[in-house]
Design a protein around this motif. Structure first.
Motif, PDB file in Angstrom:
ATOM      1  N   LEU A   1     -94.012 -46.016 108.046  1.00  0.00           N
ATOM      2  CA  LEU A   1     -93.941 -44.581 108.301  1.00  0.00           C
ATOM      3  C   LEU A   1     -92.648 -44.148 108.976  1.00  0.00           C
ATOM      4  O   LEU A   1     -92.408 -42.955 109.124  1.00  0.00           O
ATOM      5  N   ARG A   2     -91.822 -45.109 109.364  1.00  0.00           N
ATOM      6  CA  ARG A   2     -90.590 -44.755 110.063  1.00  0.00           C
ATOM      7  C   ARG A   2     -89.605 -44.074 109.101  1.00  0.00           C
ATOM      8  O   ARG A   2     -89.417 -44.533 107.973  1.00  0.00           O
ATOM      9  N   PRO A   3     -88.953 -42.985 109.520  1.00  0.00           N
ATOM     10  CA  PRO A   3     -88.004 -42.303 108.641  1.00  0.00           C
ATOM     11  C   PRO A   3     -86.847 -43.198 108.191  1.00  0.00           C
ATOM     12  O   PRO A   3     -86.304 -43.014 107.099  1.00  0.00           O
ATOM     13  N   ASP A   4     -86.463 -44.153 109.035  1.00  0.00           N
ATOM     14  CA  ASP A   4     -85.334 -45.021 108.696  1.00  0.00           C
ATOM     15  C   ASP A   4     -85.801 -46.365 108.137  1.00  0.00           C
ATOM     16  O   ASP A   4     -85.175 -47.390 108.368  1.00  0.00           O
ATOM     17  N   ARG A   5     -86.886 -46.343 107.367  1.00  0.00           N
ATOM     18  CA  ARG A   5     -87.456 -47.597 106.873  1.00  0.00           C
ATOM     19  C   ARG A   5     -86.454 -48.444 106.103  1.00  0.00           C
ATOM     20  O   ARG A   5     -86.453 -49.661 106.199  1.00  0.00           O
ATOM     21  N   GLU A   6     -85.588 -47.799 105.346  1.00  0.00           N
ATOM     22  CA  GLU A   6     -84.639 -48.542 104.519  1.00  0.00           C
ATOM     23  C   GLU A   6     -83.480 -49.120 105.322  1.00  0.00           C
ATOM     24  O   GLU A   6     -82.871 -50.106 104.921  1.00  0.00           O
ATOM     25  N   THR A   7     -83.154 -48.500 106.445  1.00  0.00           N
ATOM     26  CA  THR A   7     -81.973 -48.925 107.205  1.00  0.00           C
ATOM     27  C   THR A   7     -82.310 -49.454 108.597  1.00  0.00           C
ATOM     28  O   THR A   7     -81.477 -50.093 109.237  1.00  0.00           O
ATOM     29  N   GLY A   8     -83.527 -49.190 109.077  1.00  0.00           N
ATOM     30  CA  GLY A   8     -83.908 -49.613 110.415  1.00  0.00           C
ATOM     31  C   GLY A   8     -84.422 -51.035 110.450  1.00  0.00           C
ATOM     32  O   GLY A   8     -84.185 -51.820 109.526  1.00  0.00           O
ATOM     33  N   PRO A   9     -85.135 -51.399 111.511  1.00  0.00           N
ATOM     34  CA  PRO A   9     -85.690 -52.749 111.622  1.00  0.00           C
ATOM     35  C   PRO A   9     -86.549 -53.098 110.412  1.00  0.00           C
ATOM     36  O   PRO A   9     -87.260 -52.257 109.868  1.00  0.00           O
ATOM     37  N   SER A  10     -86.470 -54.343 109.986  1.00  0.00           N
ATOM     38  CA  SER A  10     -87.166 -54.779 108.789  1.00  0.00           C
ATOM     39  C   SER A  10     -88.673 -54.886 109.020  1.00  0.00           C
ATOM     40  O   SER A  10     -89.154 -54.816 110.160  1.00  0.00           O
TER      41      SER A  10
ATOM     42  N   PRO B   1     -90.548 -58.252  96.820  1.00  0.00           N
ATOM     43  CA  PRO B   1     -90.249 -57.069  96.000  1.00  0.00           C
ATOM     44  C   PRO B   1     -91.305 -55.980  96.099  1.00  0.00           C
ATOM     45  O   PRO B   1     -91.046 -54.831  95.752  1.00  0.00           O
ATOM     46  N   ARG B   2     -92.485 -56.307  96.573  1.00  0.00           N
ATOM     47  CA  ARG B   2     -93.551 -55.319  96.640  1.00  0.00           C
ATOM     48  C   ARG B   2     -93.601 -54.596  97.982  1.00  0.00           C
ATOM     49  O   ARG B   2     -94.429 -53.714  98.172  1.00  0.00           O
ATOM     50  N   LEU B   3     -92.740 -54.962  98.913  1.00  0.00           N
ATOM     51  CA  LEU B   3     -92.772 -54.311 100.224  1.00  0.00           C
ATOM     52  C   LEU B   3     -92.484 -52.821 100.114  1.00  0.00           C
ATOM     53  O   LEU B   3     -93.100 -52.011 100.803  1.00  0.00           O
ATOM     54  N   SER B   4     -91.554 -52.451  99.243  1.00  0.00           N
ATOM     55  CA  SER B   4     -91.221 -51.035  99.094  1.00  0.00           C
ATOM     56  C   SER B   4     -92.418 -50.253  98.575  1.00  0.00           C
ATOM     57  O   SER B   4     -92.718 -49.153  99.064  1.00  0.00           O
ATOM     58  N   THR B   5     -93.136 -50.824  97.595  1.00  0.00           N
ATOM     59  CA  THR B   5     -94.329 -50.167  97.057  1.00  0.00           C
ATOM     60  C   THR B   5     -95.408 -50.076  98.124  1.00  0.00           C
ATOM     61  O   THR B   5     -96.115 -49.060  98.237  1.00  0.00           O
ATOM     62  N   LEU B   6     -95.553 -51.137  98.924  1.00  0.00           N
ATOM     63  CA  LEU B   6     -96.521 -51.115 100.023  1.00  0.00           C
ATOM     64  C   LEU B   6     -96.184 -49.998 101.002  1.00  0.00           C
ATOM     65  O   LEU B   6     -97.065 -49.273 101.471  1.00  0.00           O
ATOM     66  N   GLY B   7     -94.904 -49.849 101.324  1.00  0.00           N
ATOM     67  CA  GLY B   7     -94.494 -48.775 102.225  1.00  0.00           C
ATOM     68  C   GLY B   7     -94.837 -47.404 101.672  1.00  0.00           C
ATOM     69  O   GLY B   7     -95.334 -46.524 102.386  1.00  0.00           O
ATOM     70  N   ASP B   8     -94.597 -47.209 100.368  1.00  0.00           N
ATOM     71  CA  ASP B   8     -94.945 -45.931  99.732  1.00  0.00           C
ATOM     72  C   ASP B   8     -96.447 -45.686  99.812  1.00  0.00           C
ATOM     73  O   ASP B   8     -96.894 -44.566 100.066  1.00  0.00           O
ATOM     74  N   LEU B   9     -97.230 -46.741  99.603  1.00  0.00           N
ATOM     75  CA  LEU B   9     -98.681 -46.602  99.643  1.00  0.00           C
ATOM     76  C   LEU B   9     -99.165 -46.213 101.032  1.00  0.00           C
ATOM     77  O   LEU B   9    -100.018 -45.325 101.186  1.00  0.00           O
TER      78      LEU B   9
END
Length: 206
Positions: free
Chosen positions: A179-188, A109-117
């Motif tokens: 940093l990828r623009p398609d972080r939510e839909t692209g490769p995990s 669950p913290r991966l999204s927050t890590l990505g934002d950071l």
């Protein structure tokens, strides 16, 4: 990196777990505030208030407001190091350990927050310094594991280079995912970091 304590199960005592939980809660609030307002506009008092702790408590845990994000950066690295203690310290083992962390109920669950950071780290030197310091610290753990497996000293040049290559590949893989623009839909996260590690493995074996 702190050693593990606790009973036969290897779990840390309740007070240590609670401290870790508090540190993580502070880290998540710090990222939320930094993303919303910018690092310069956020004070330590803001972070403490949002986290439900006193400013004094915050300073007991962290050296600066930027340092507040460190638990988000180090938890995954420490999990990797812990899981690798029972494996050979190489690219394929790192990839397998990352797969395990991806499915960890606490880490995912913290991966999204890590990505934002990590997006914030691009433009915030203070946060970027914390990220690079976290990797610098874990590199010594990788070197120690490689040394243990190979019987070479941890300060051996070849051991340090191998640890540095593994560490750098992992860091770049995580940054590429974040940093990828398609972080939510692209490769995990898993797919991206595993690919980075296997690219290094392919190069070193060729």
């Amino acid at each position: 990196m702190a050693g593990r304590a606790g009973g036969a199960t290897g779990r840390p005592p309740l007070t240590e777990r609670r401290r870790a939980e508090t540190r993580m809660e502070i880290a998540e609030e710090a990222v939320r505030l930094f993303a919303a307002k910018g690092v310069a506009a956020v004070t330590a008092e803001d972070i403490a208030s949002a986290s439900g702790v006193s400013t004094r408590t915050l300073w007991r845990y962290f050296r600066s407001k930027e340092e507040c994000v460190r638990p988000l950066l180090t938890t995954g690295l420490e999990l990797l190091a812990e899981r690798l203690r029972e494996r050979a310290a190489d690219h394929d083992s790192l990839a397998e350990a990352i797969l395990g962390i991806q499915h960890d109920a606490d880490a995912t669950p913290r991966l999204s927050t890590l990505g934002d950071l990590l997006r914030l780290c691009r433009d915030e030197p203070g946060l970027r310094a914390v990220w690079l310091e976290a990797h610098y610290d874990v590199e010594a753990a990788f070197a120690a594991m490689i040394a243990d497996r190979t019987g070479r000293p941890a300060d051996d040049l070849a051991v340090r280079v191998e640890a540095g290559v593994l560490n750098t590949a992992m860091r770049i893989g995580v940054e590429d995912w974040a940093l990828r623009p398609d972080r939510e839909t692209g490769p995990s996260f898993t797919e991206t970091v595993t690919r980075a590690l296997r690219l290094v493995s392919a190069v070193t074996k060729s």
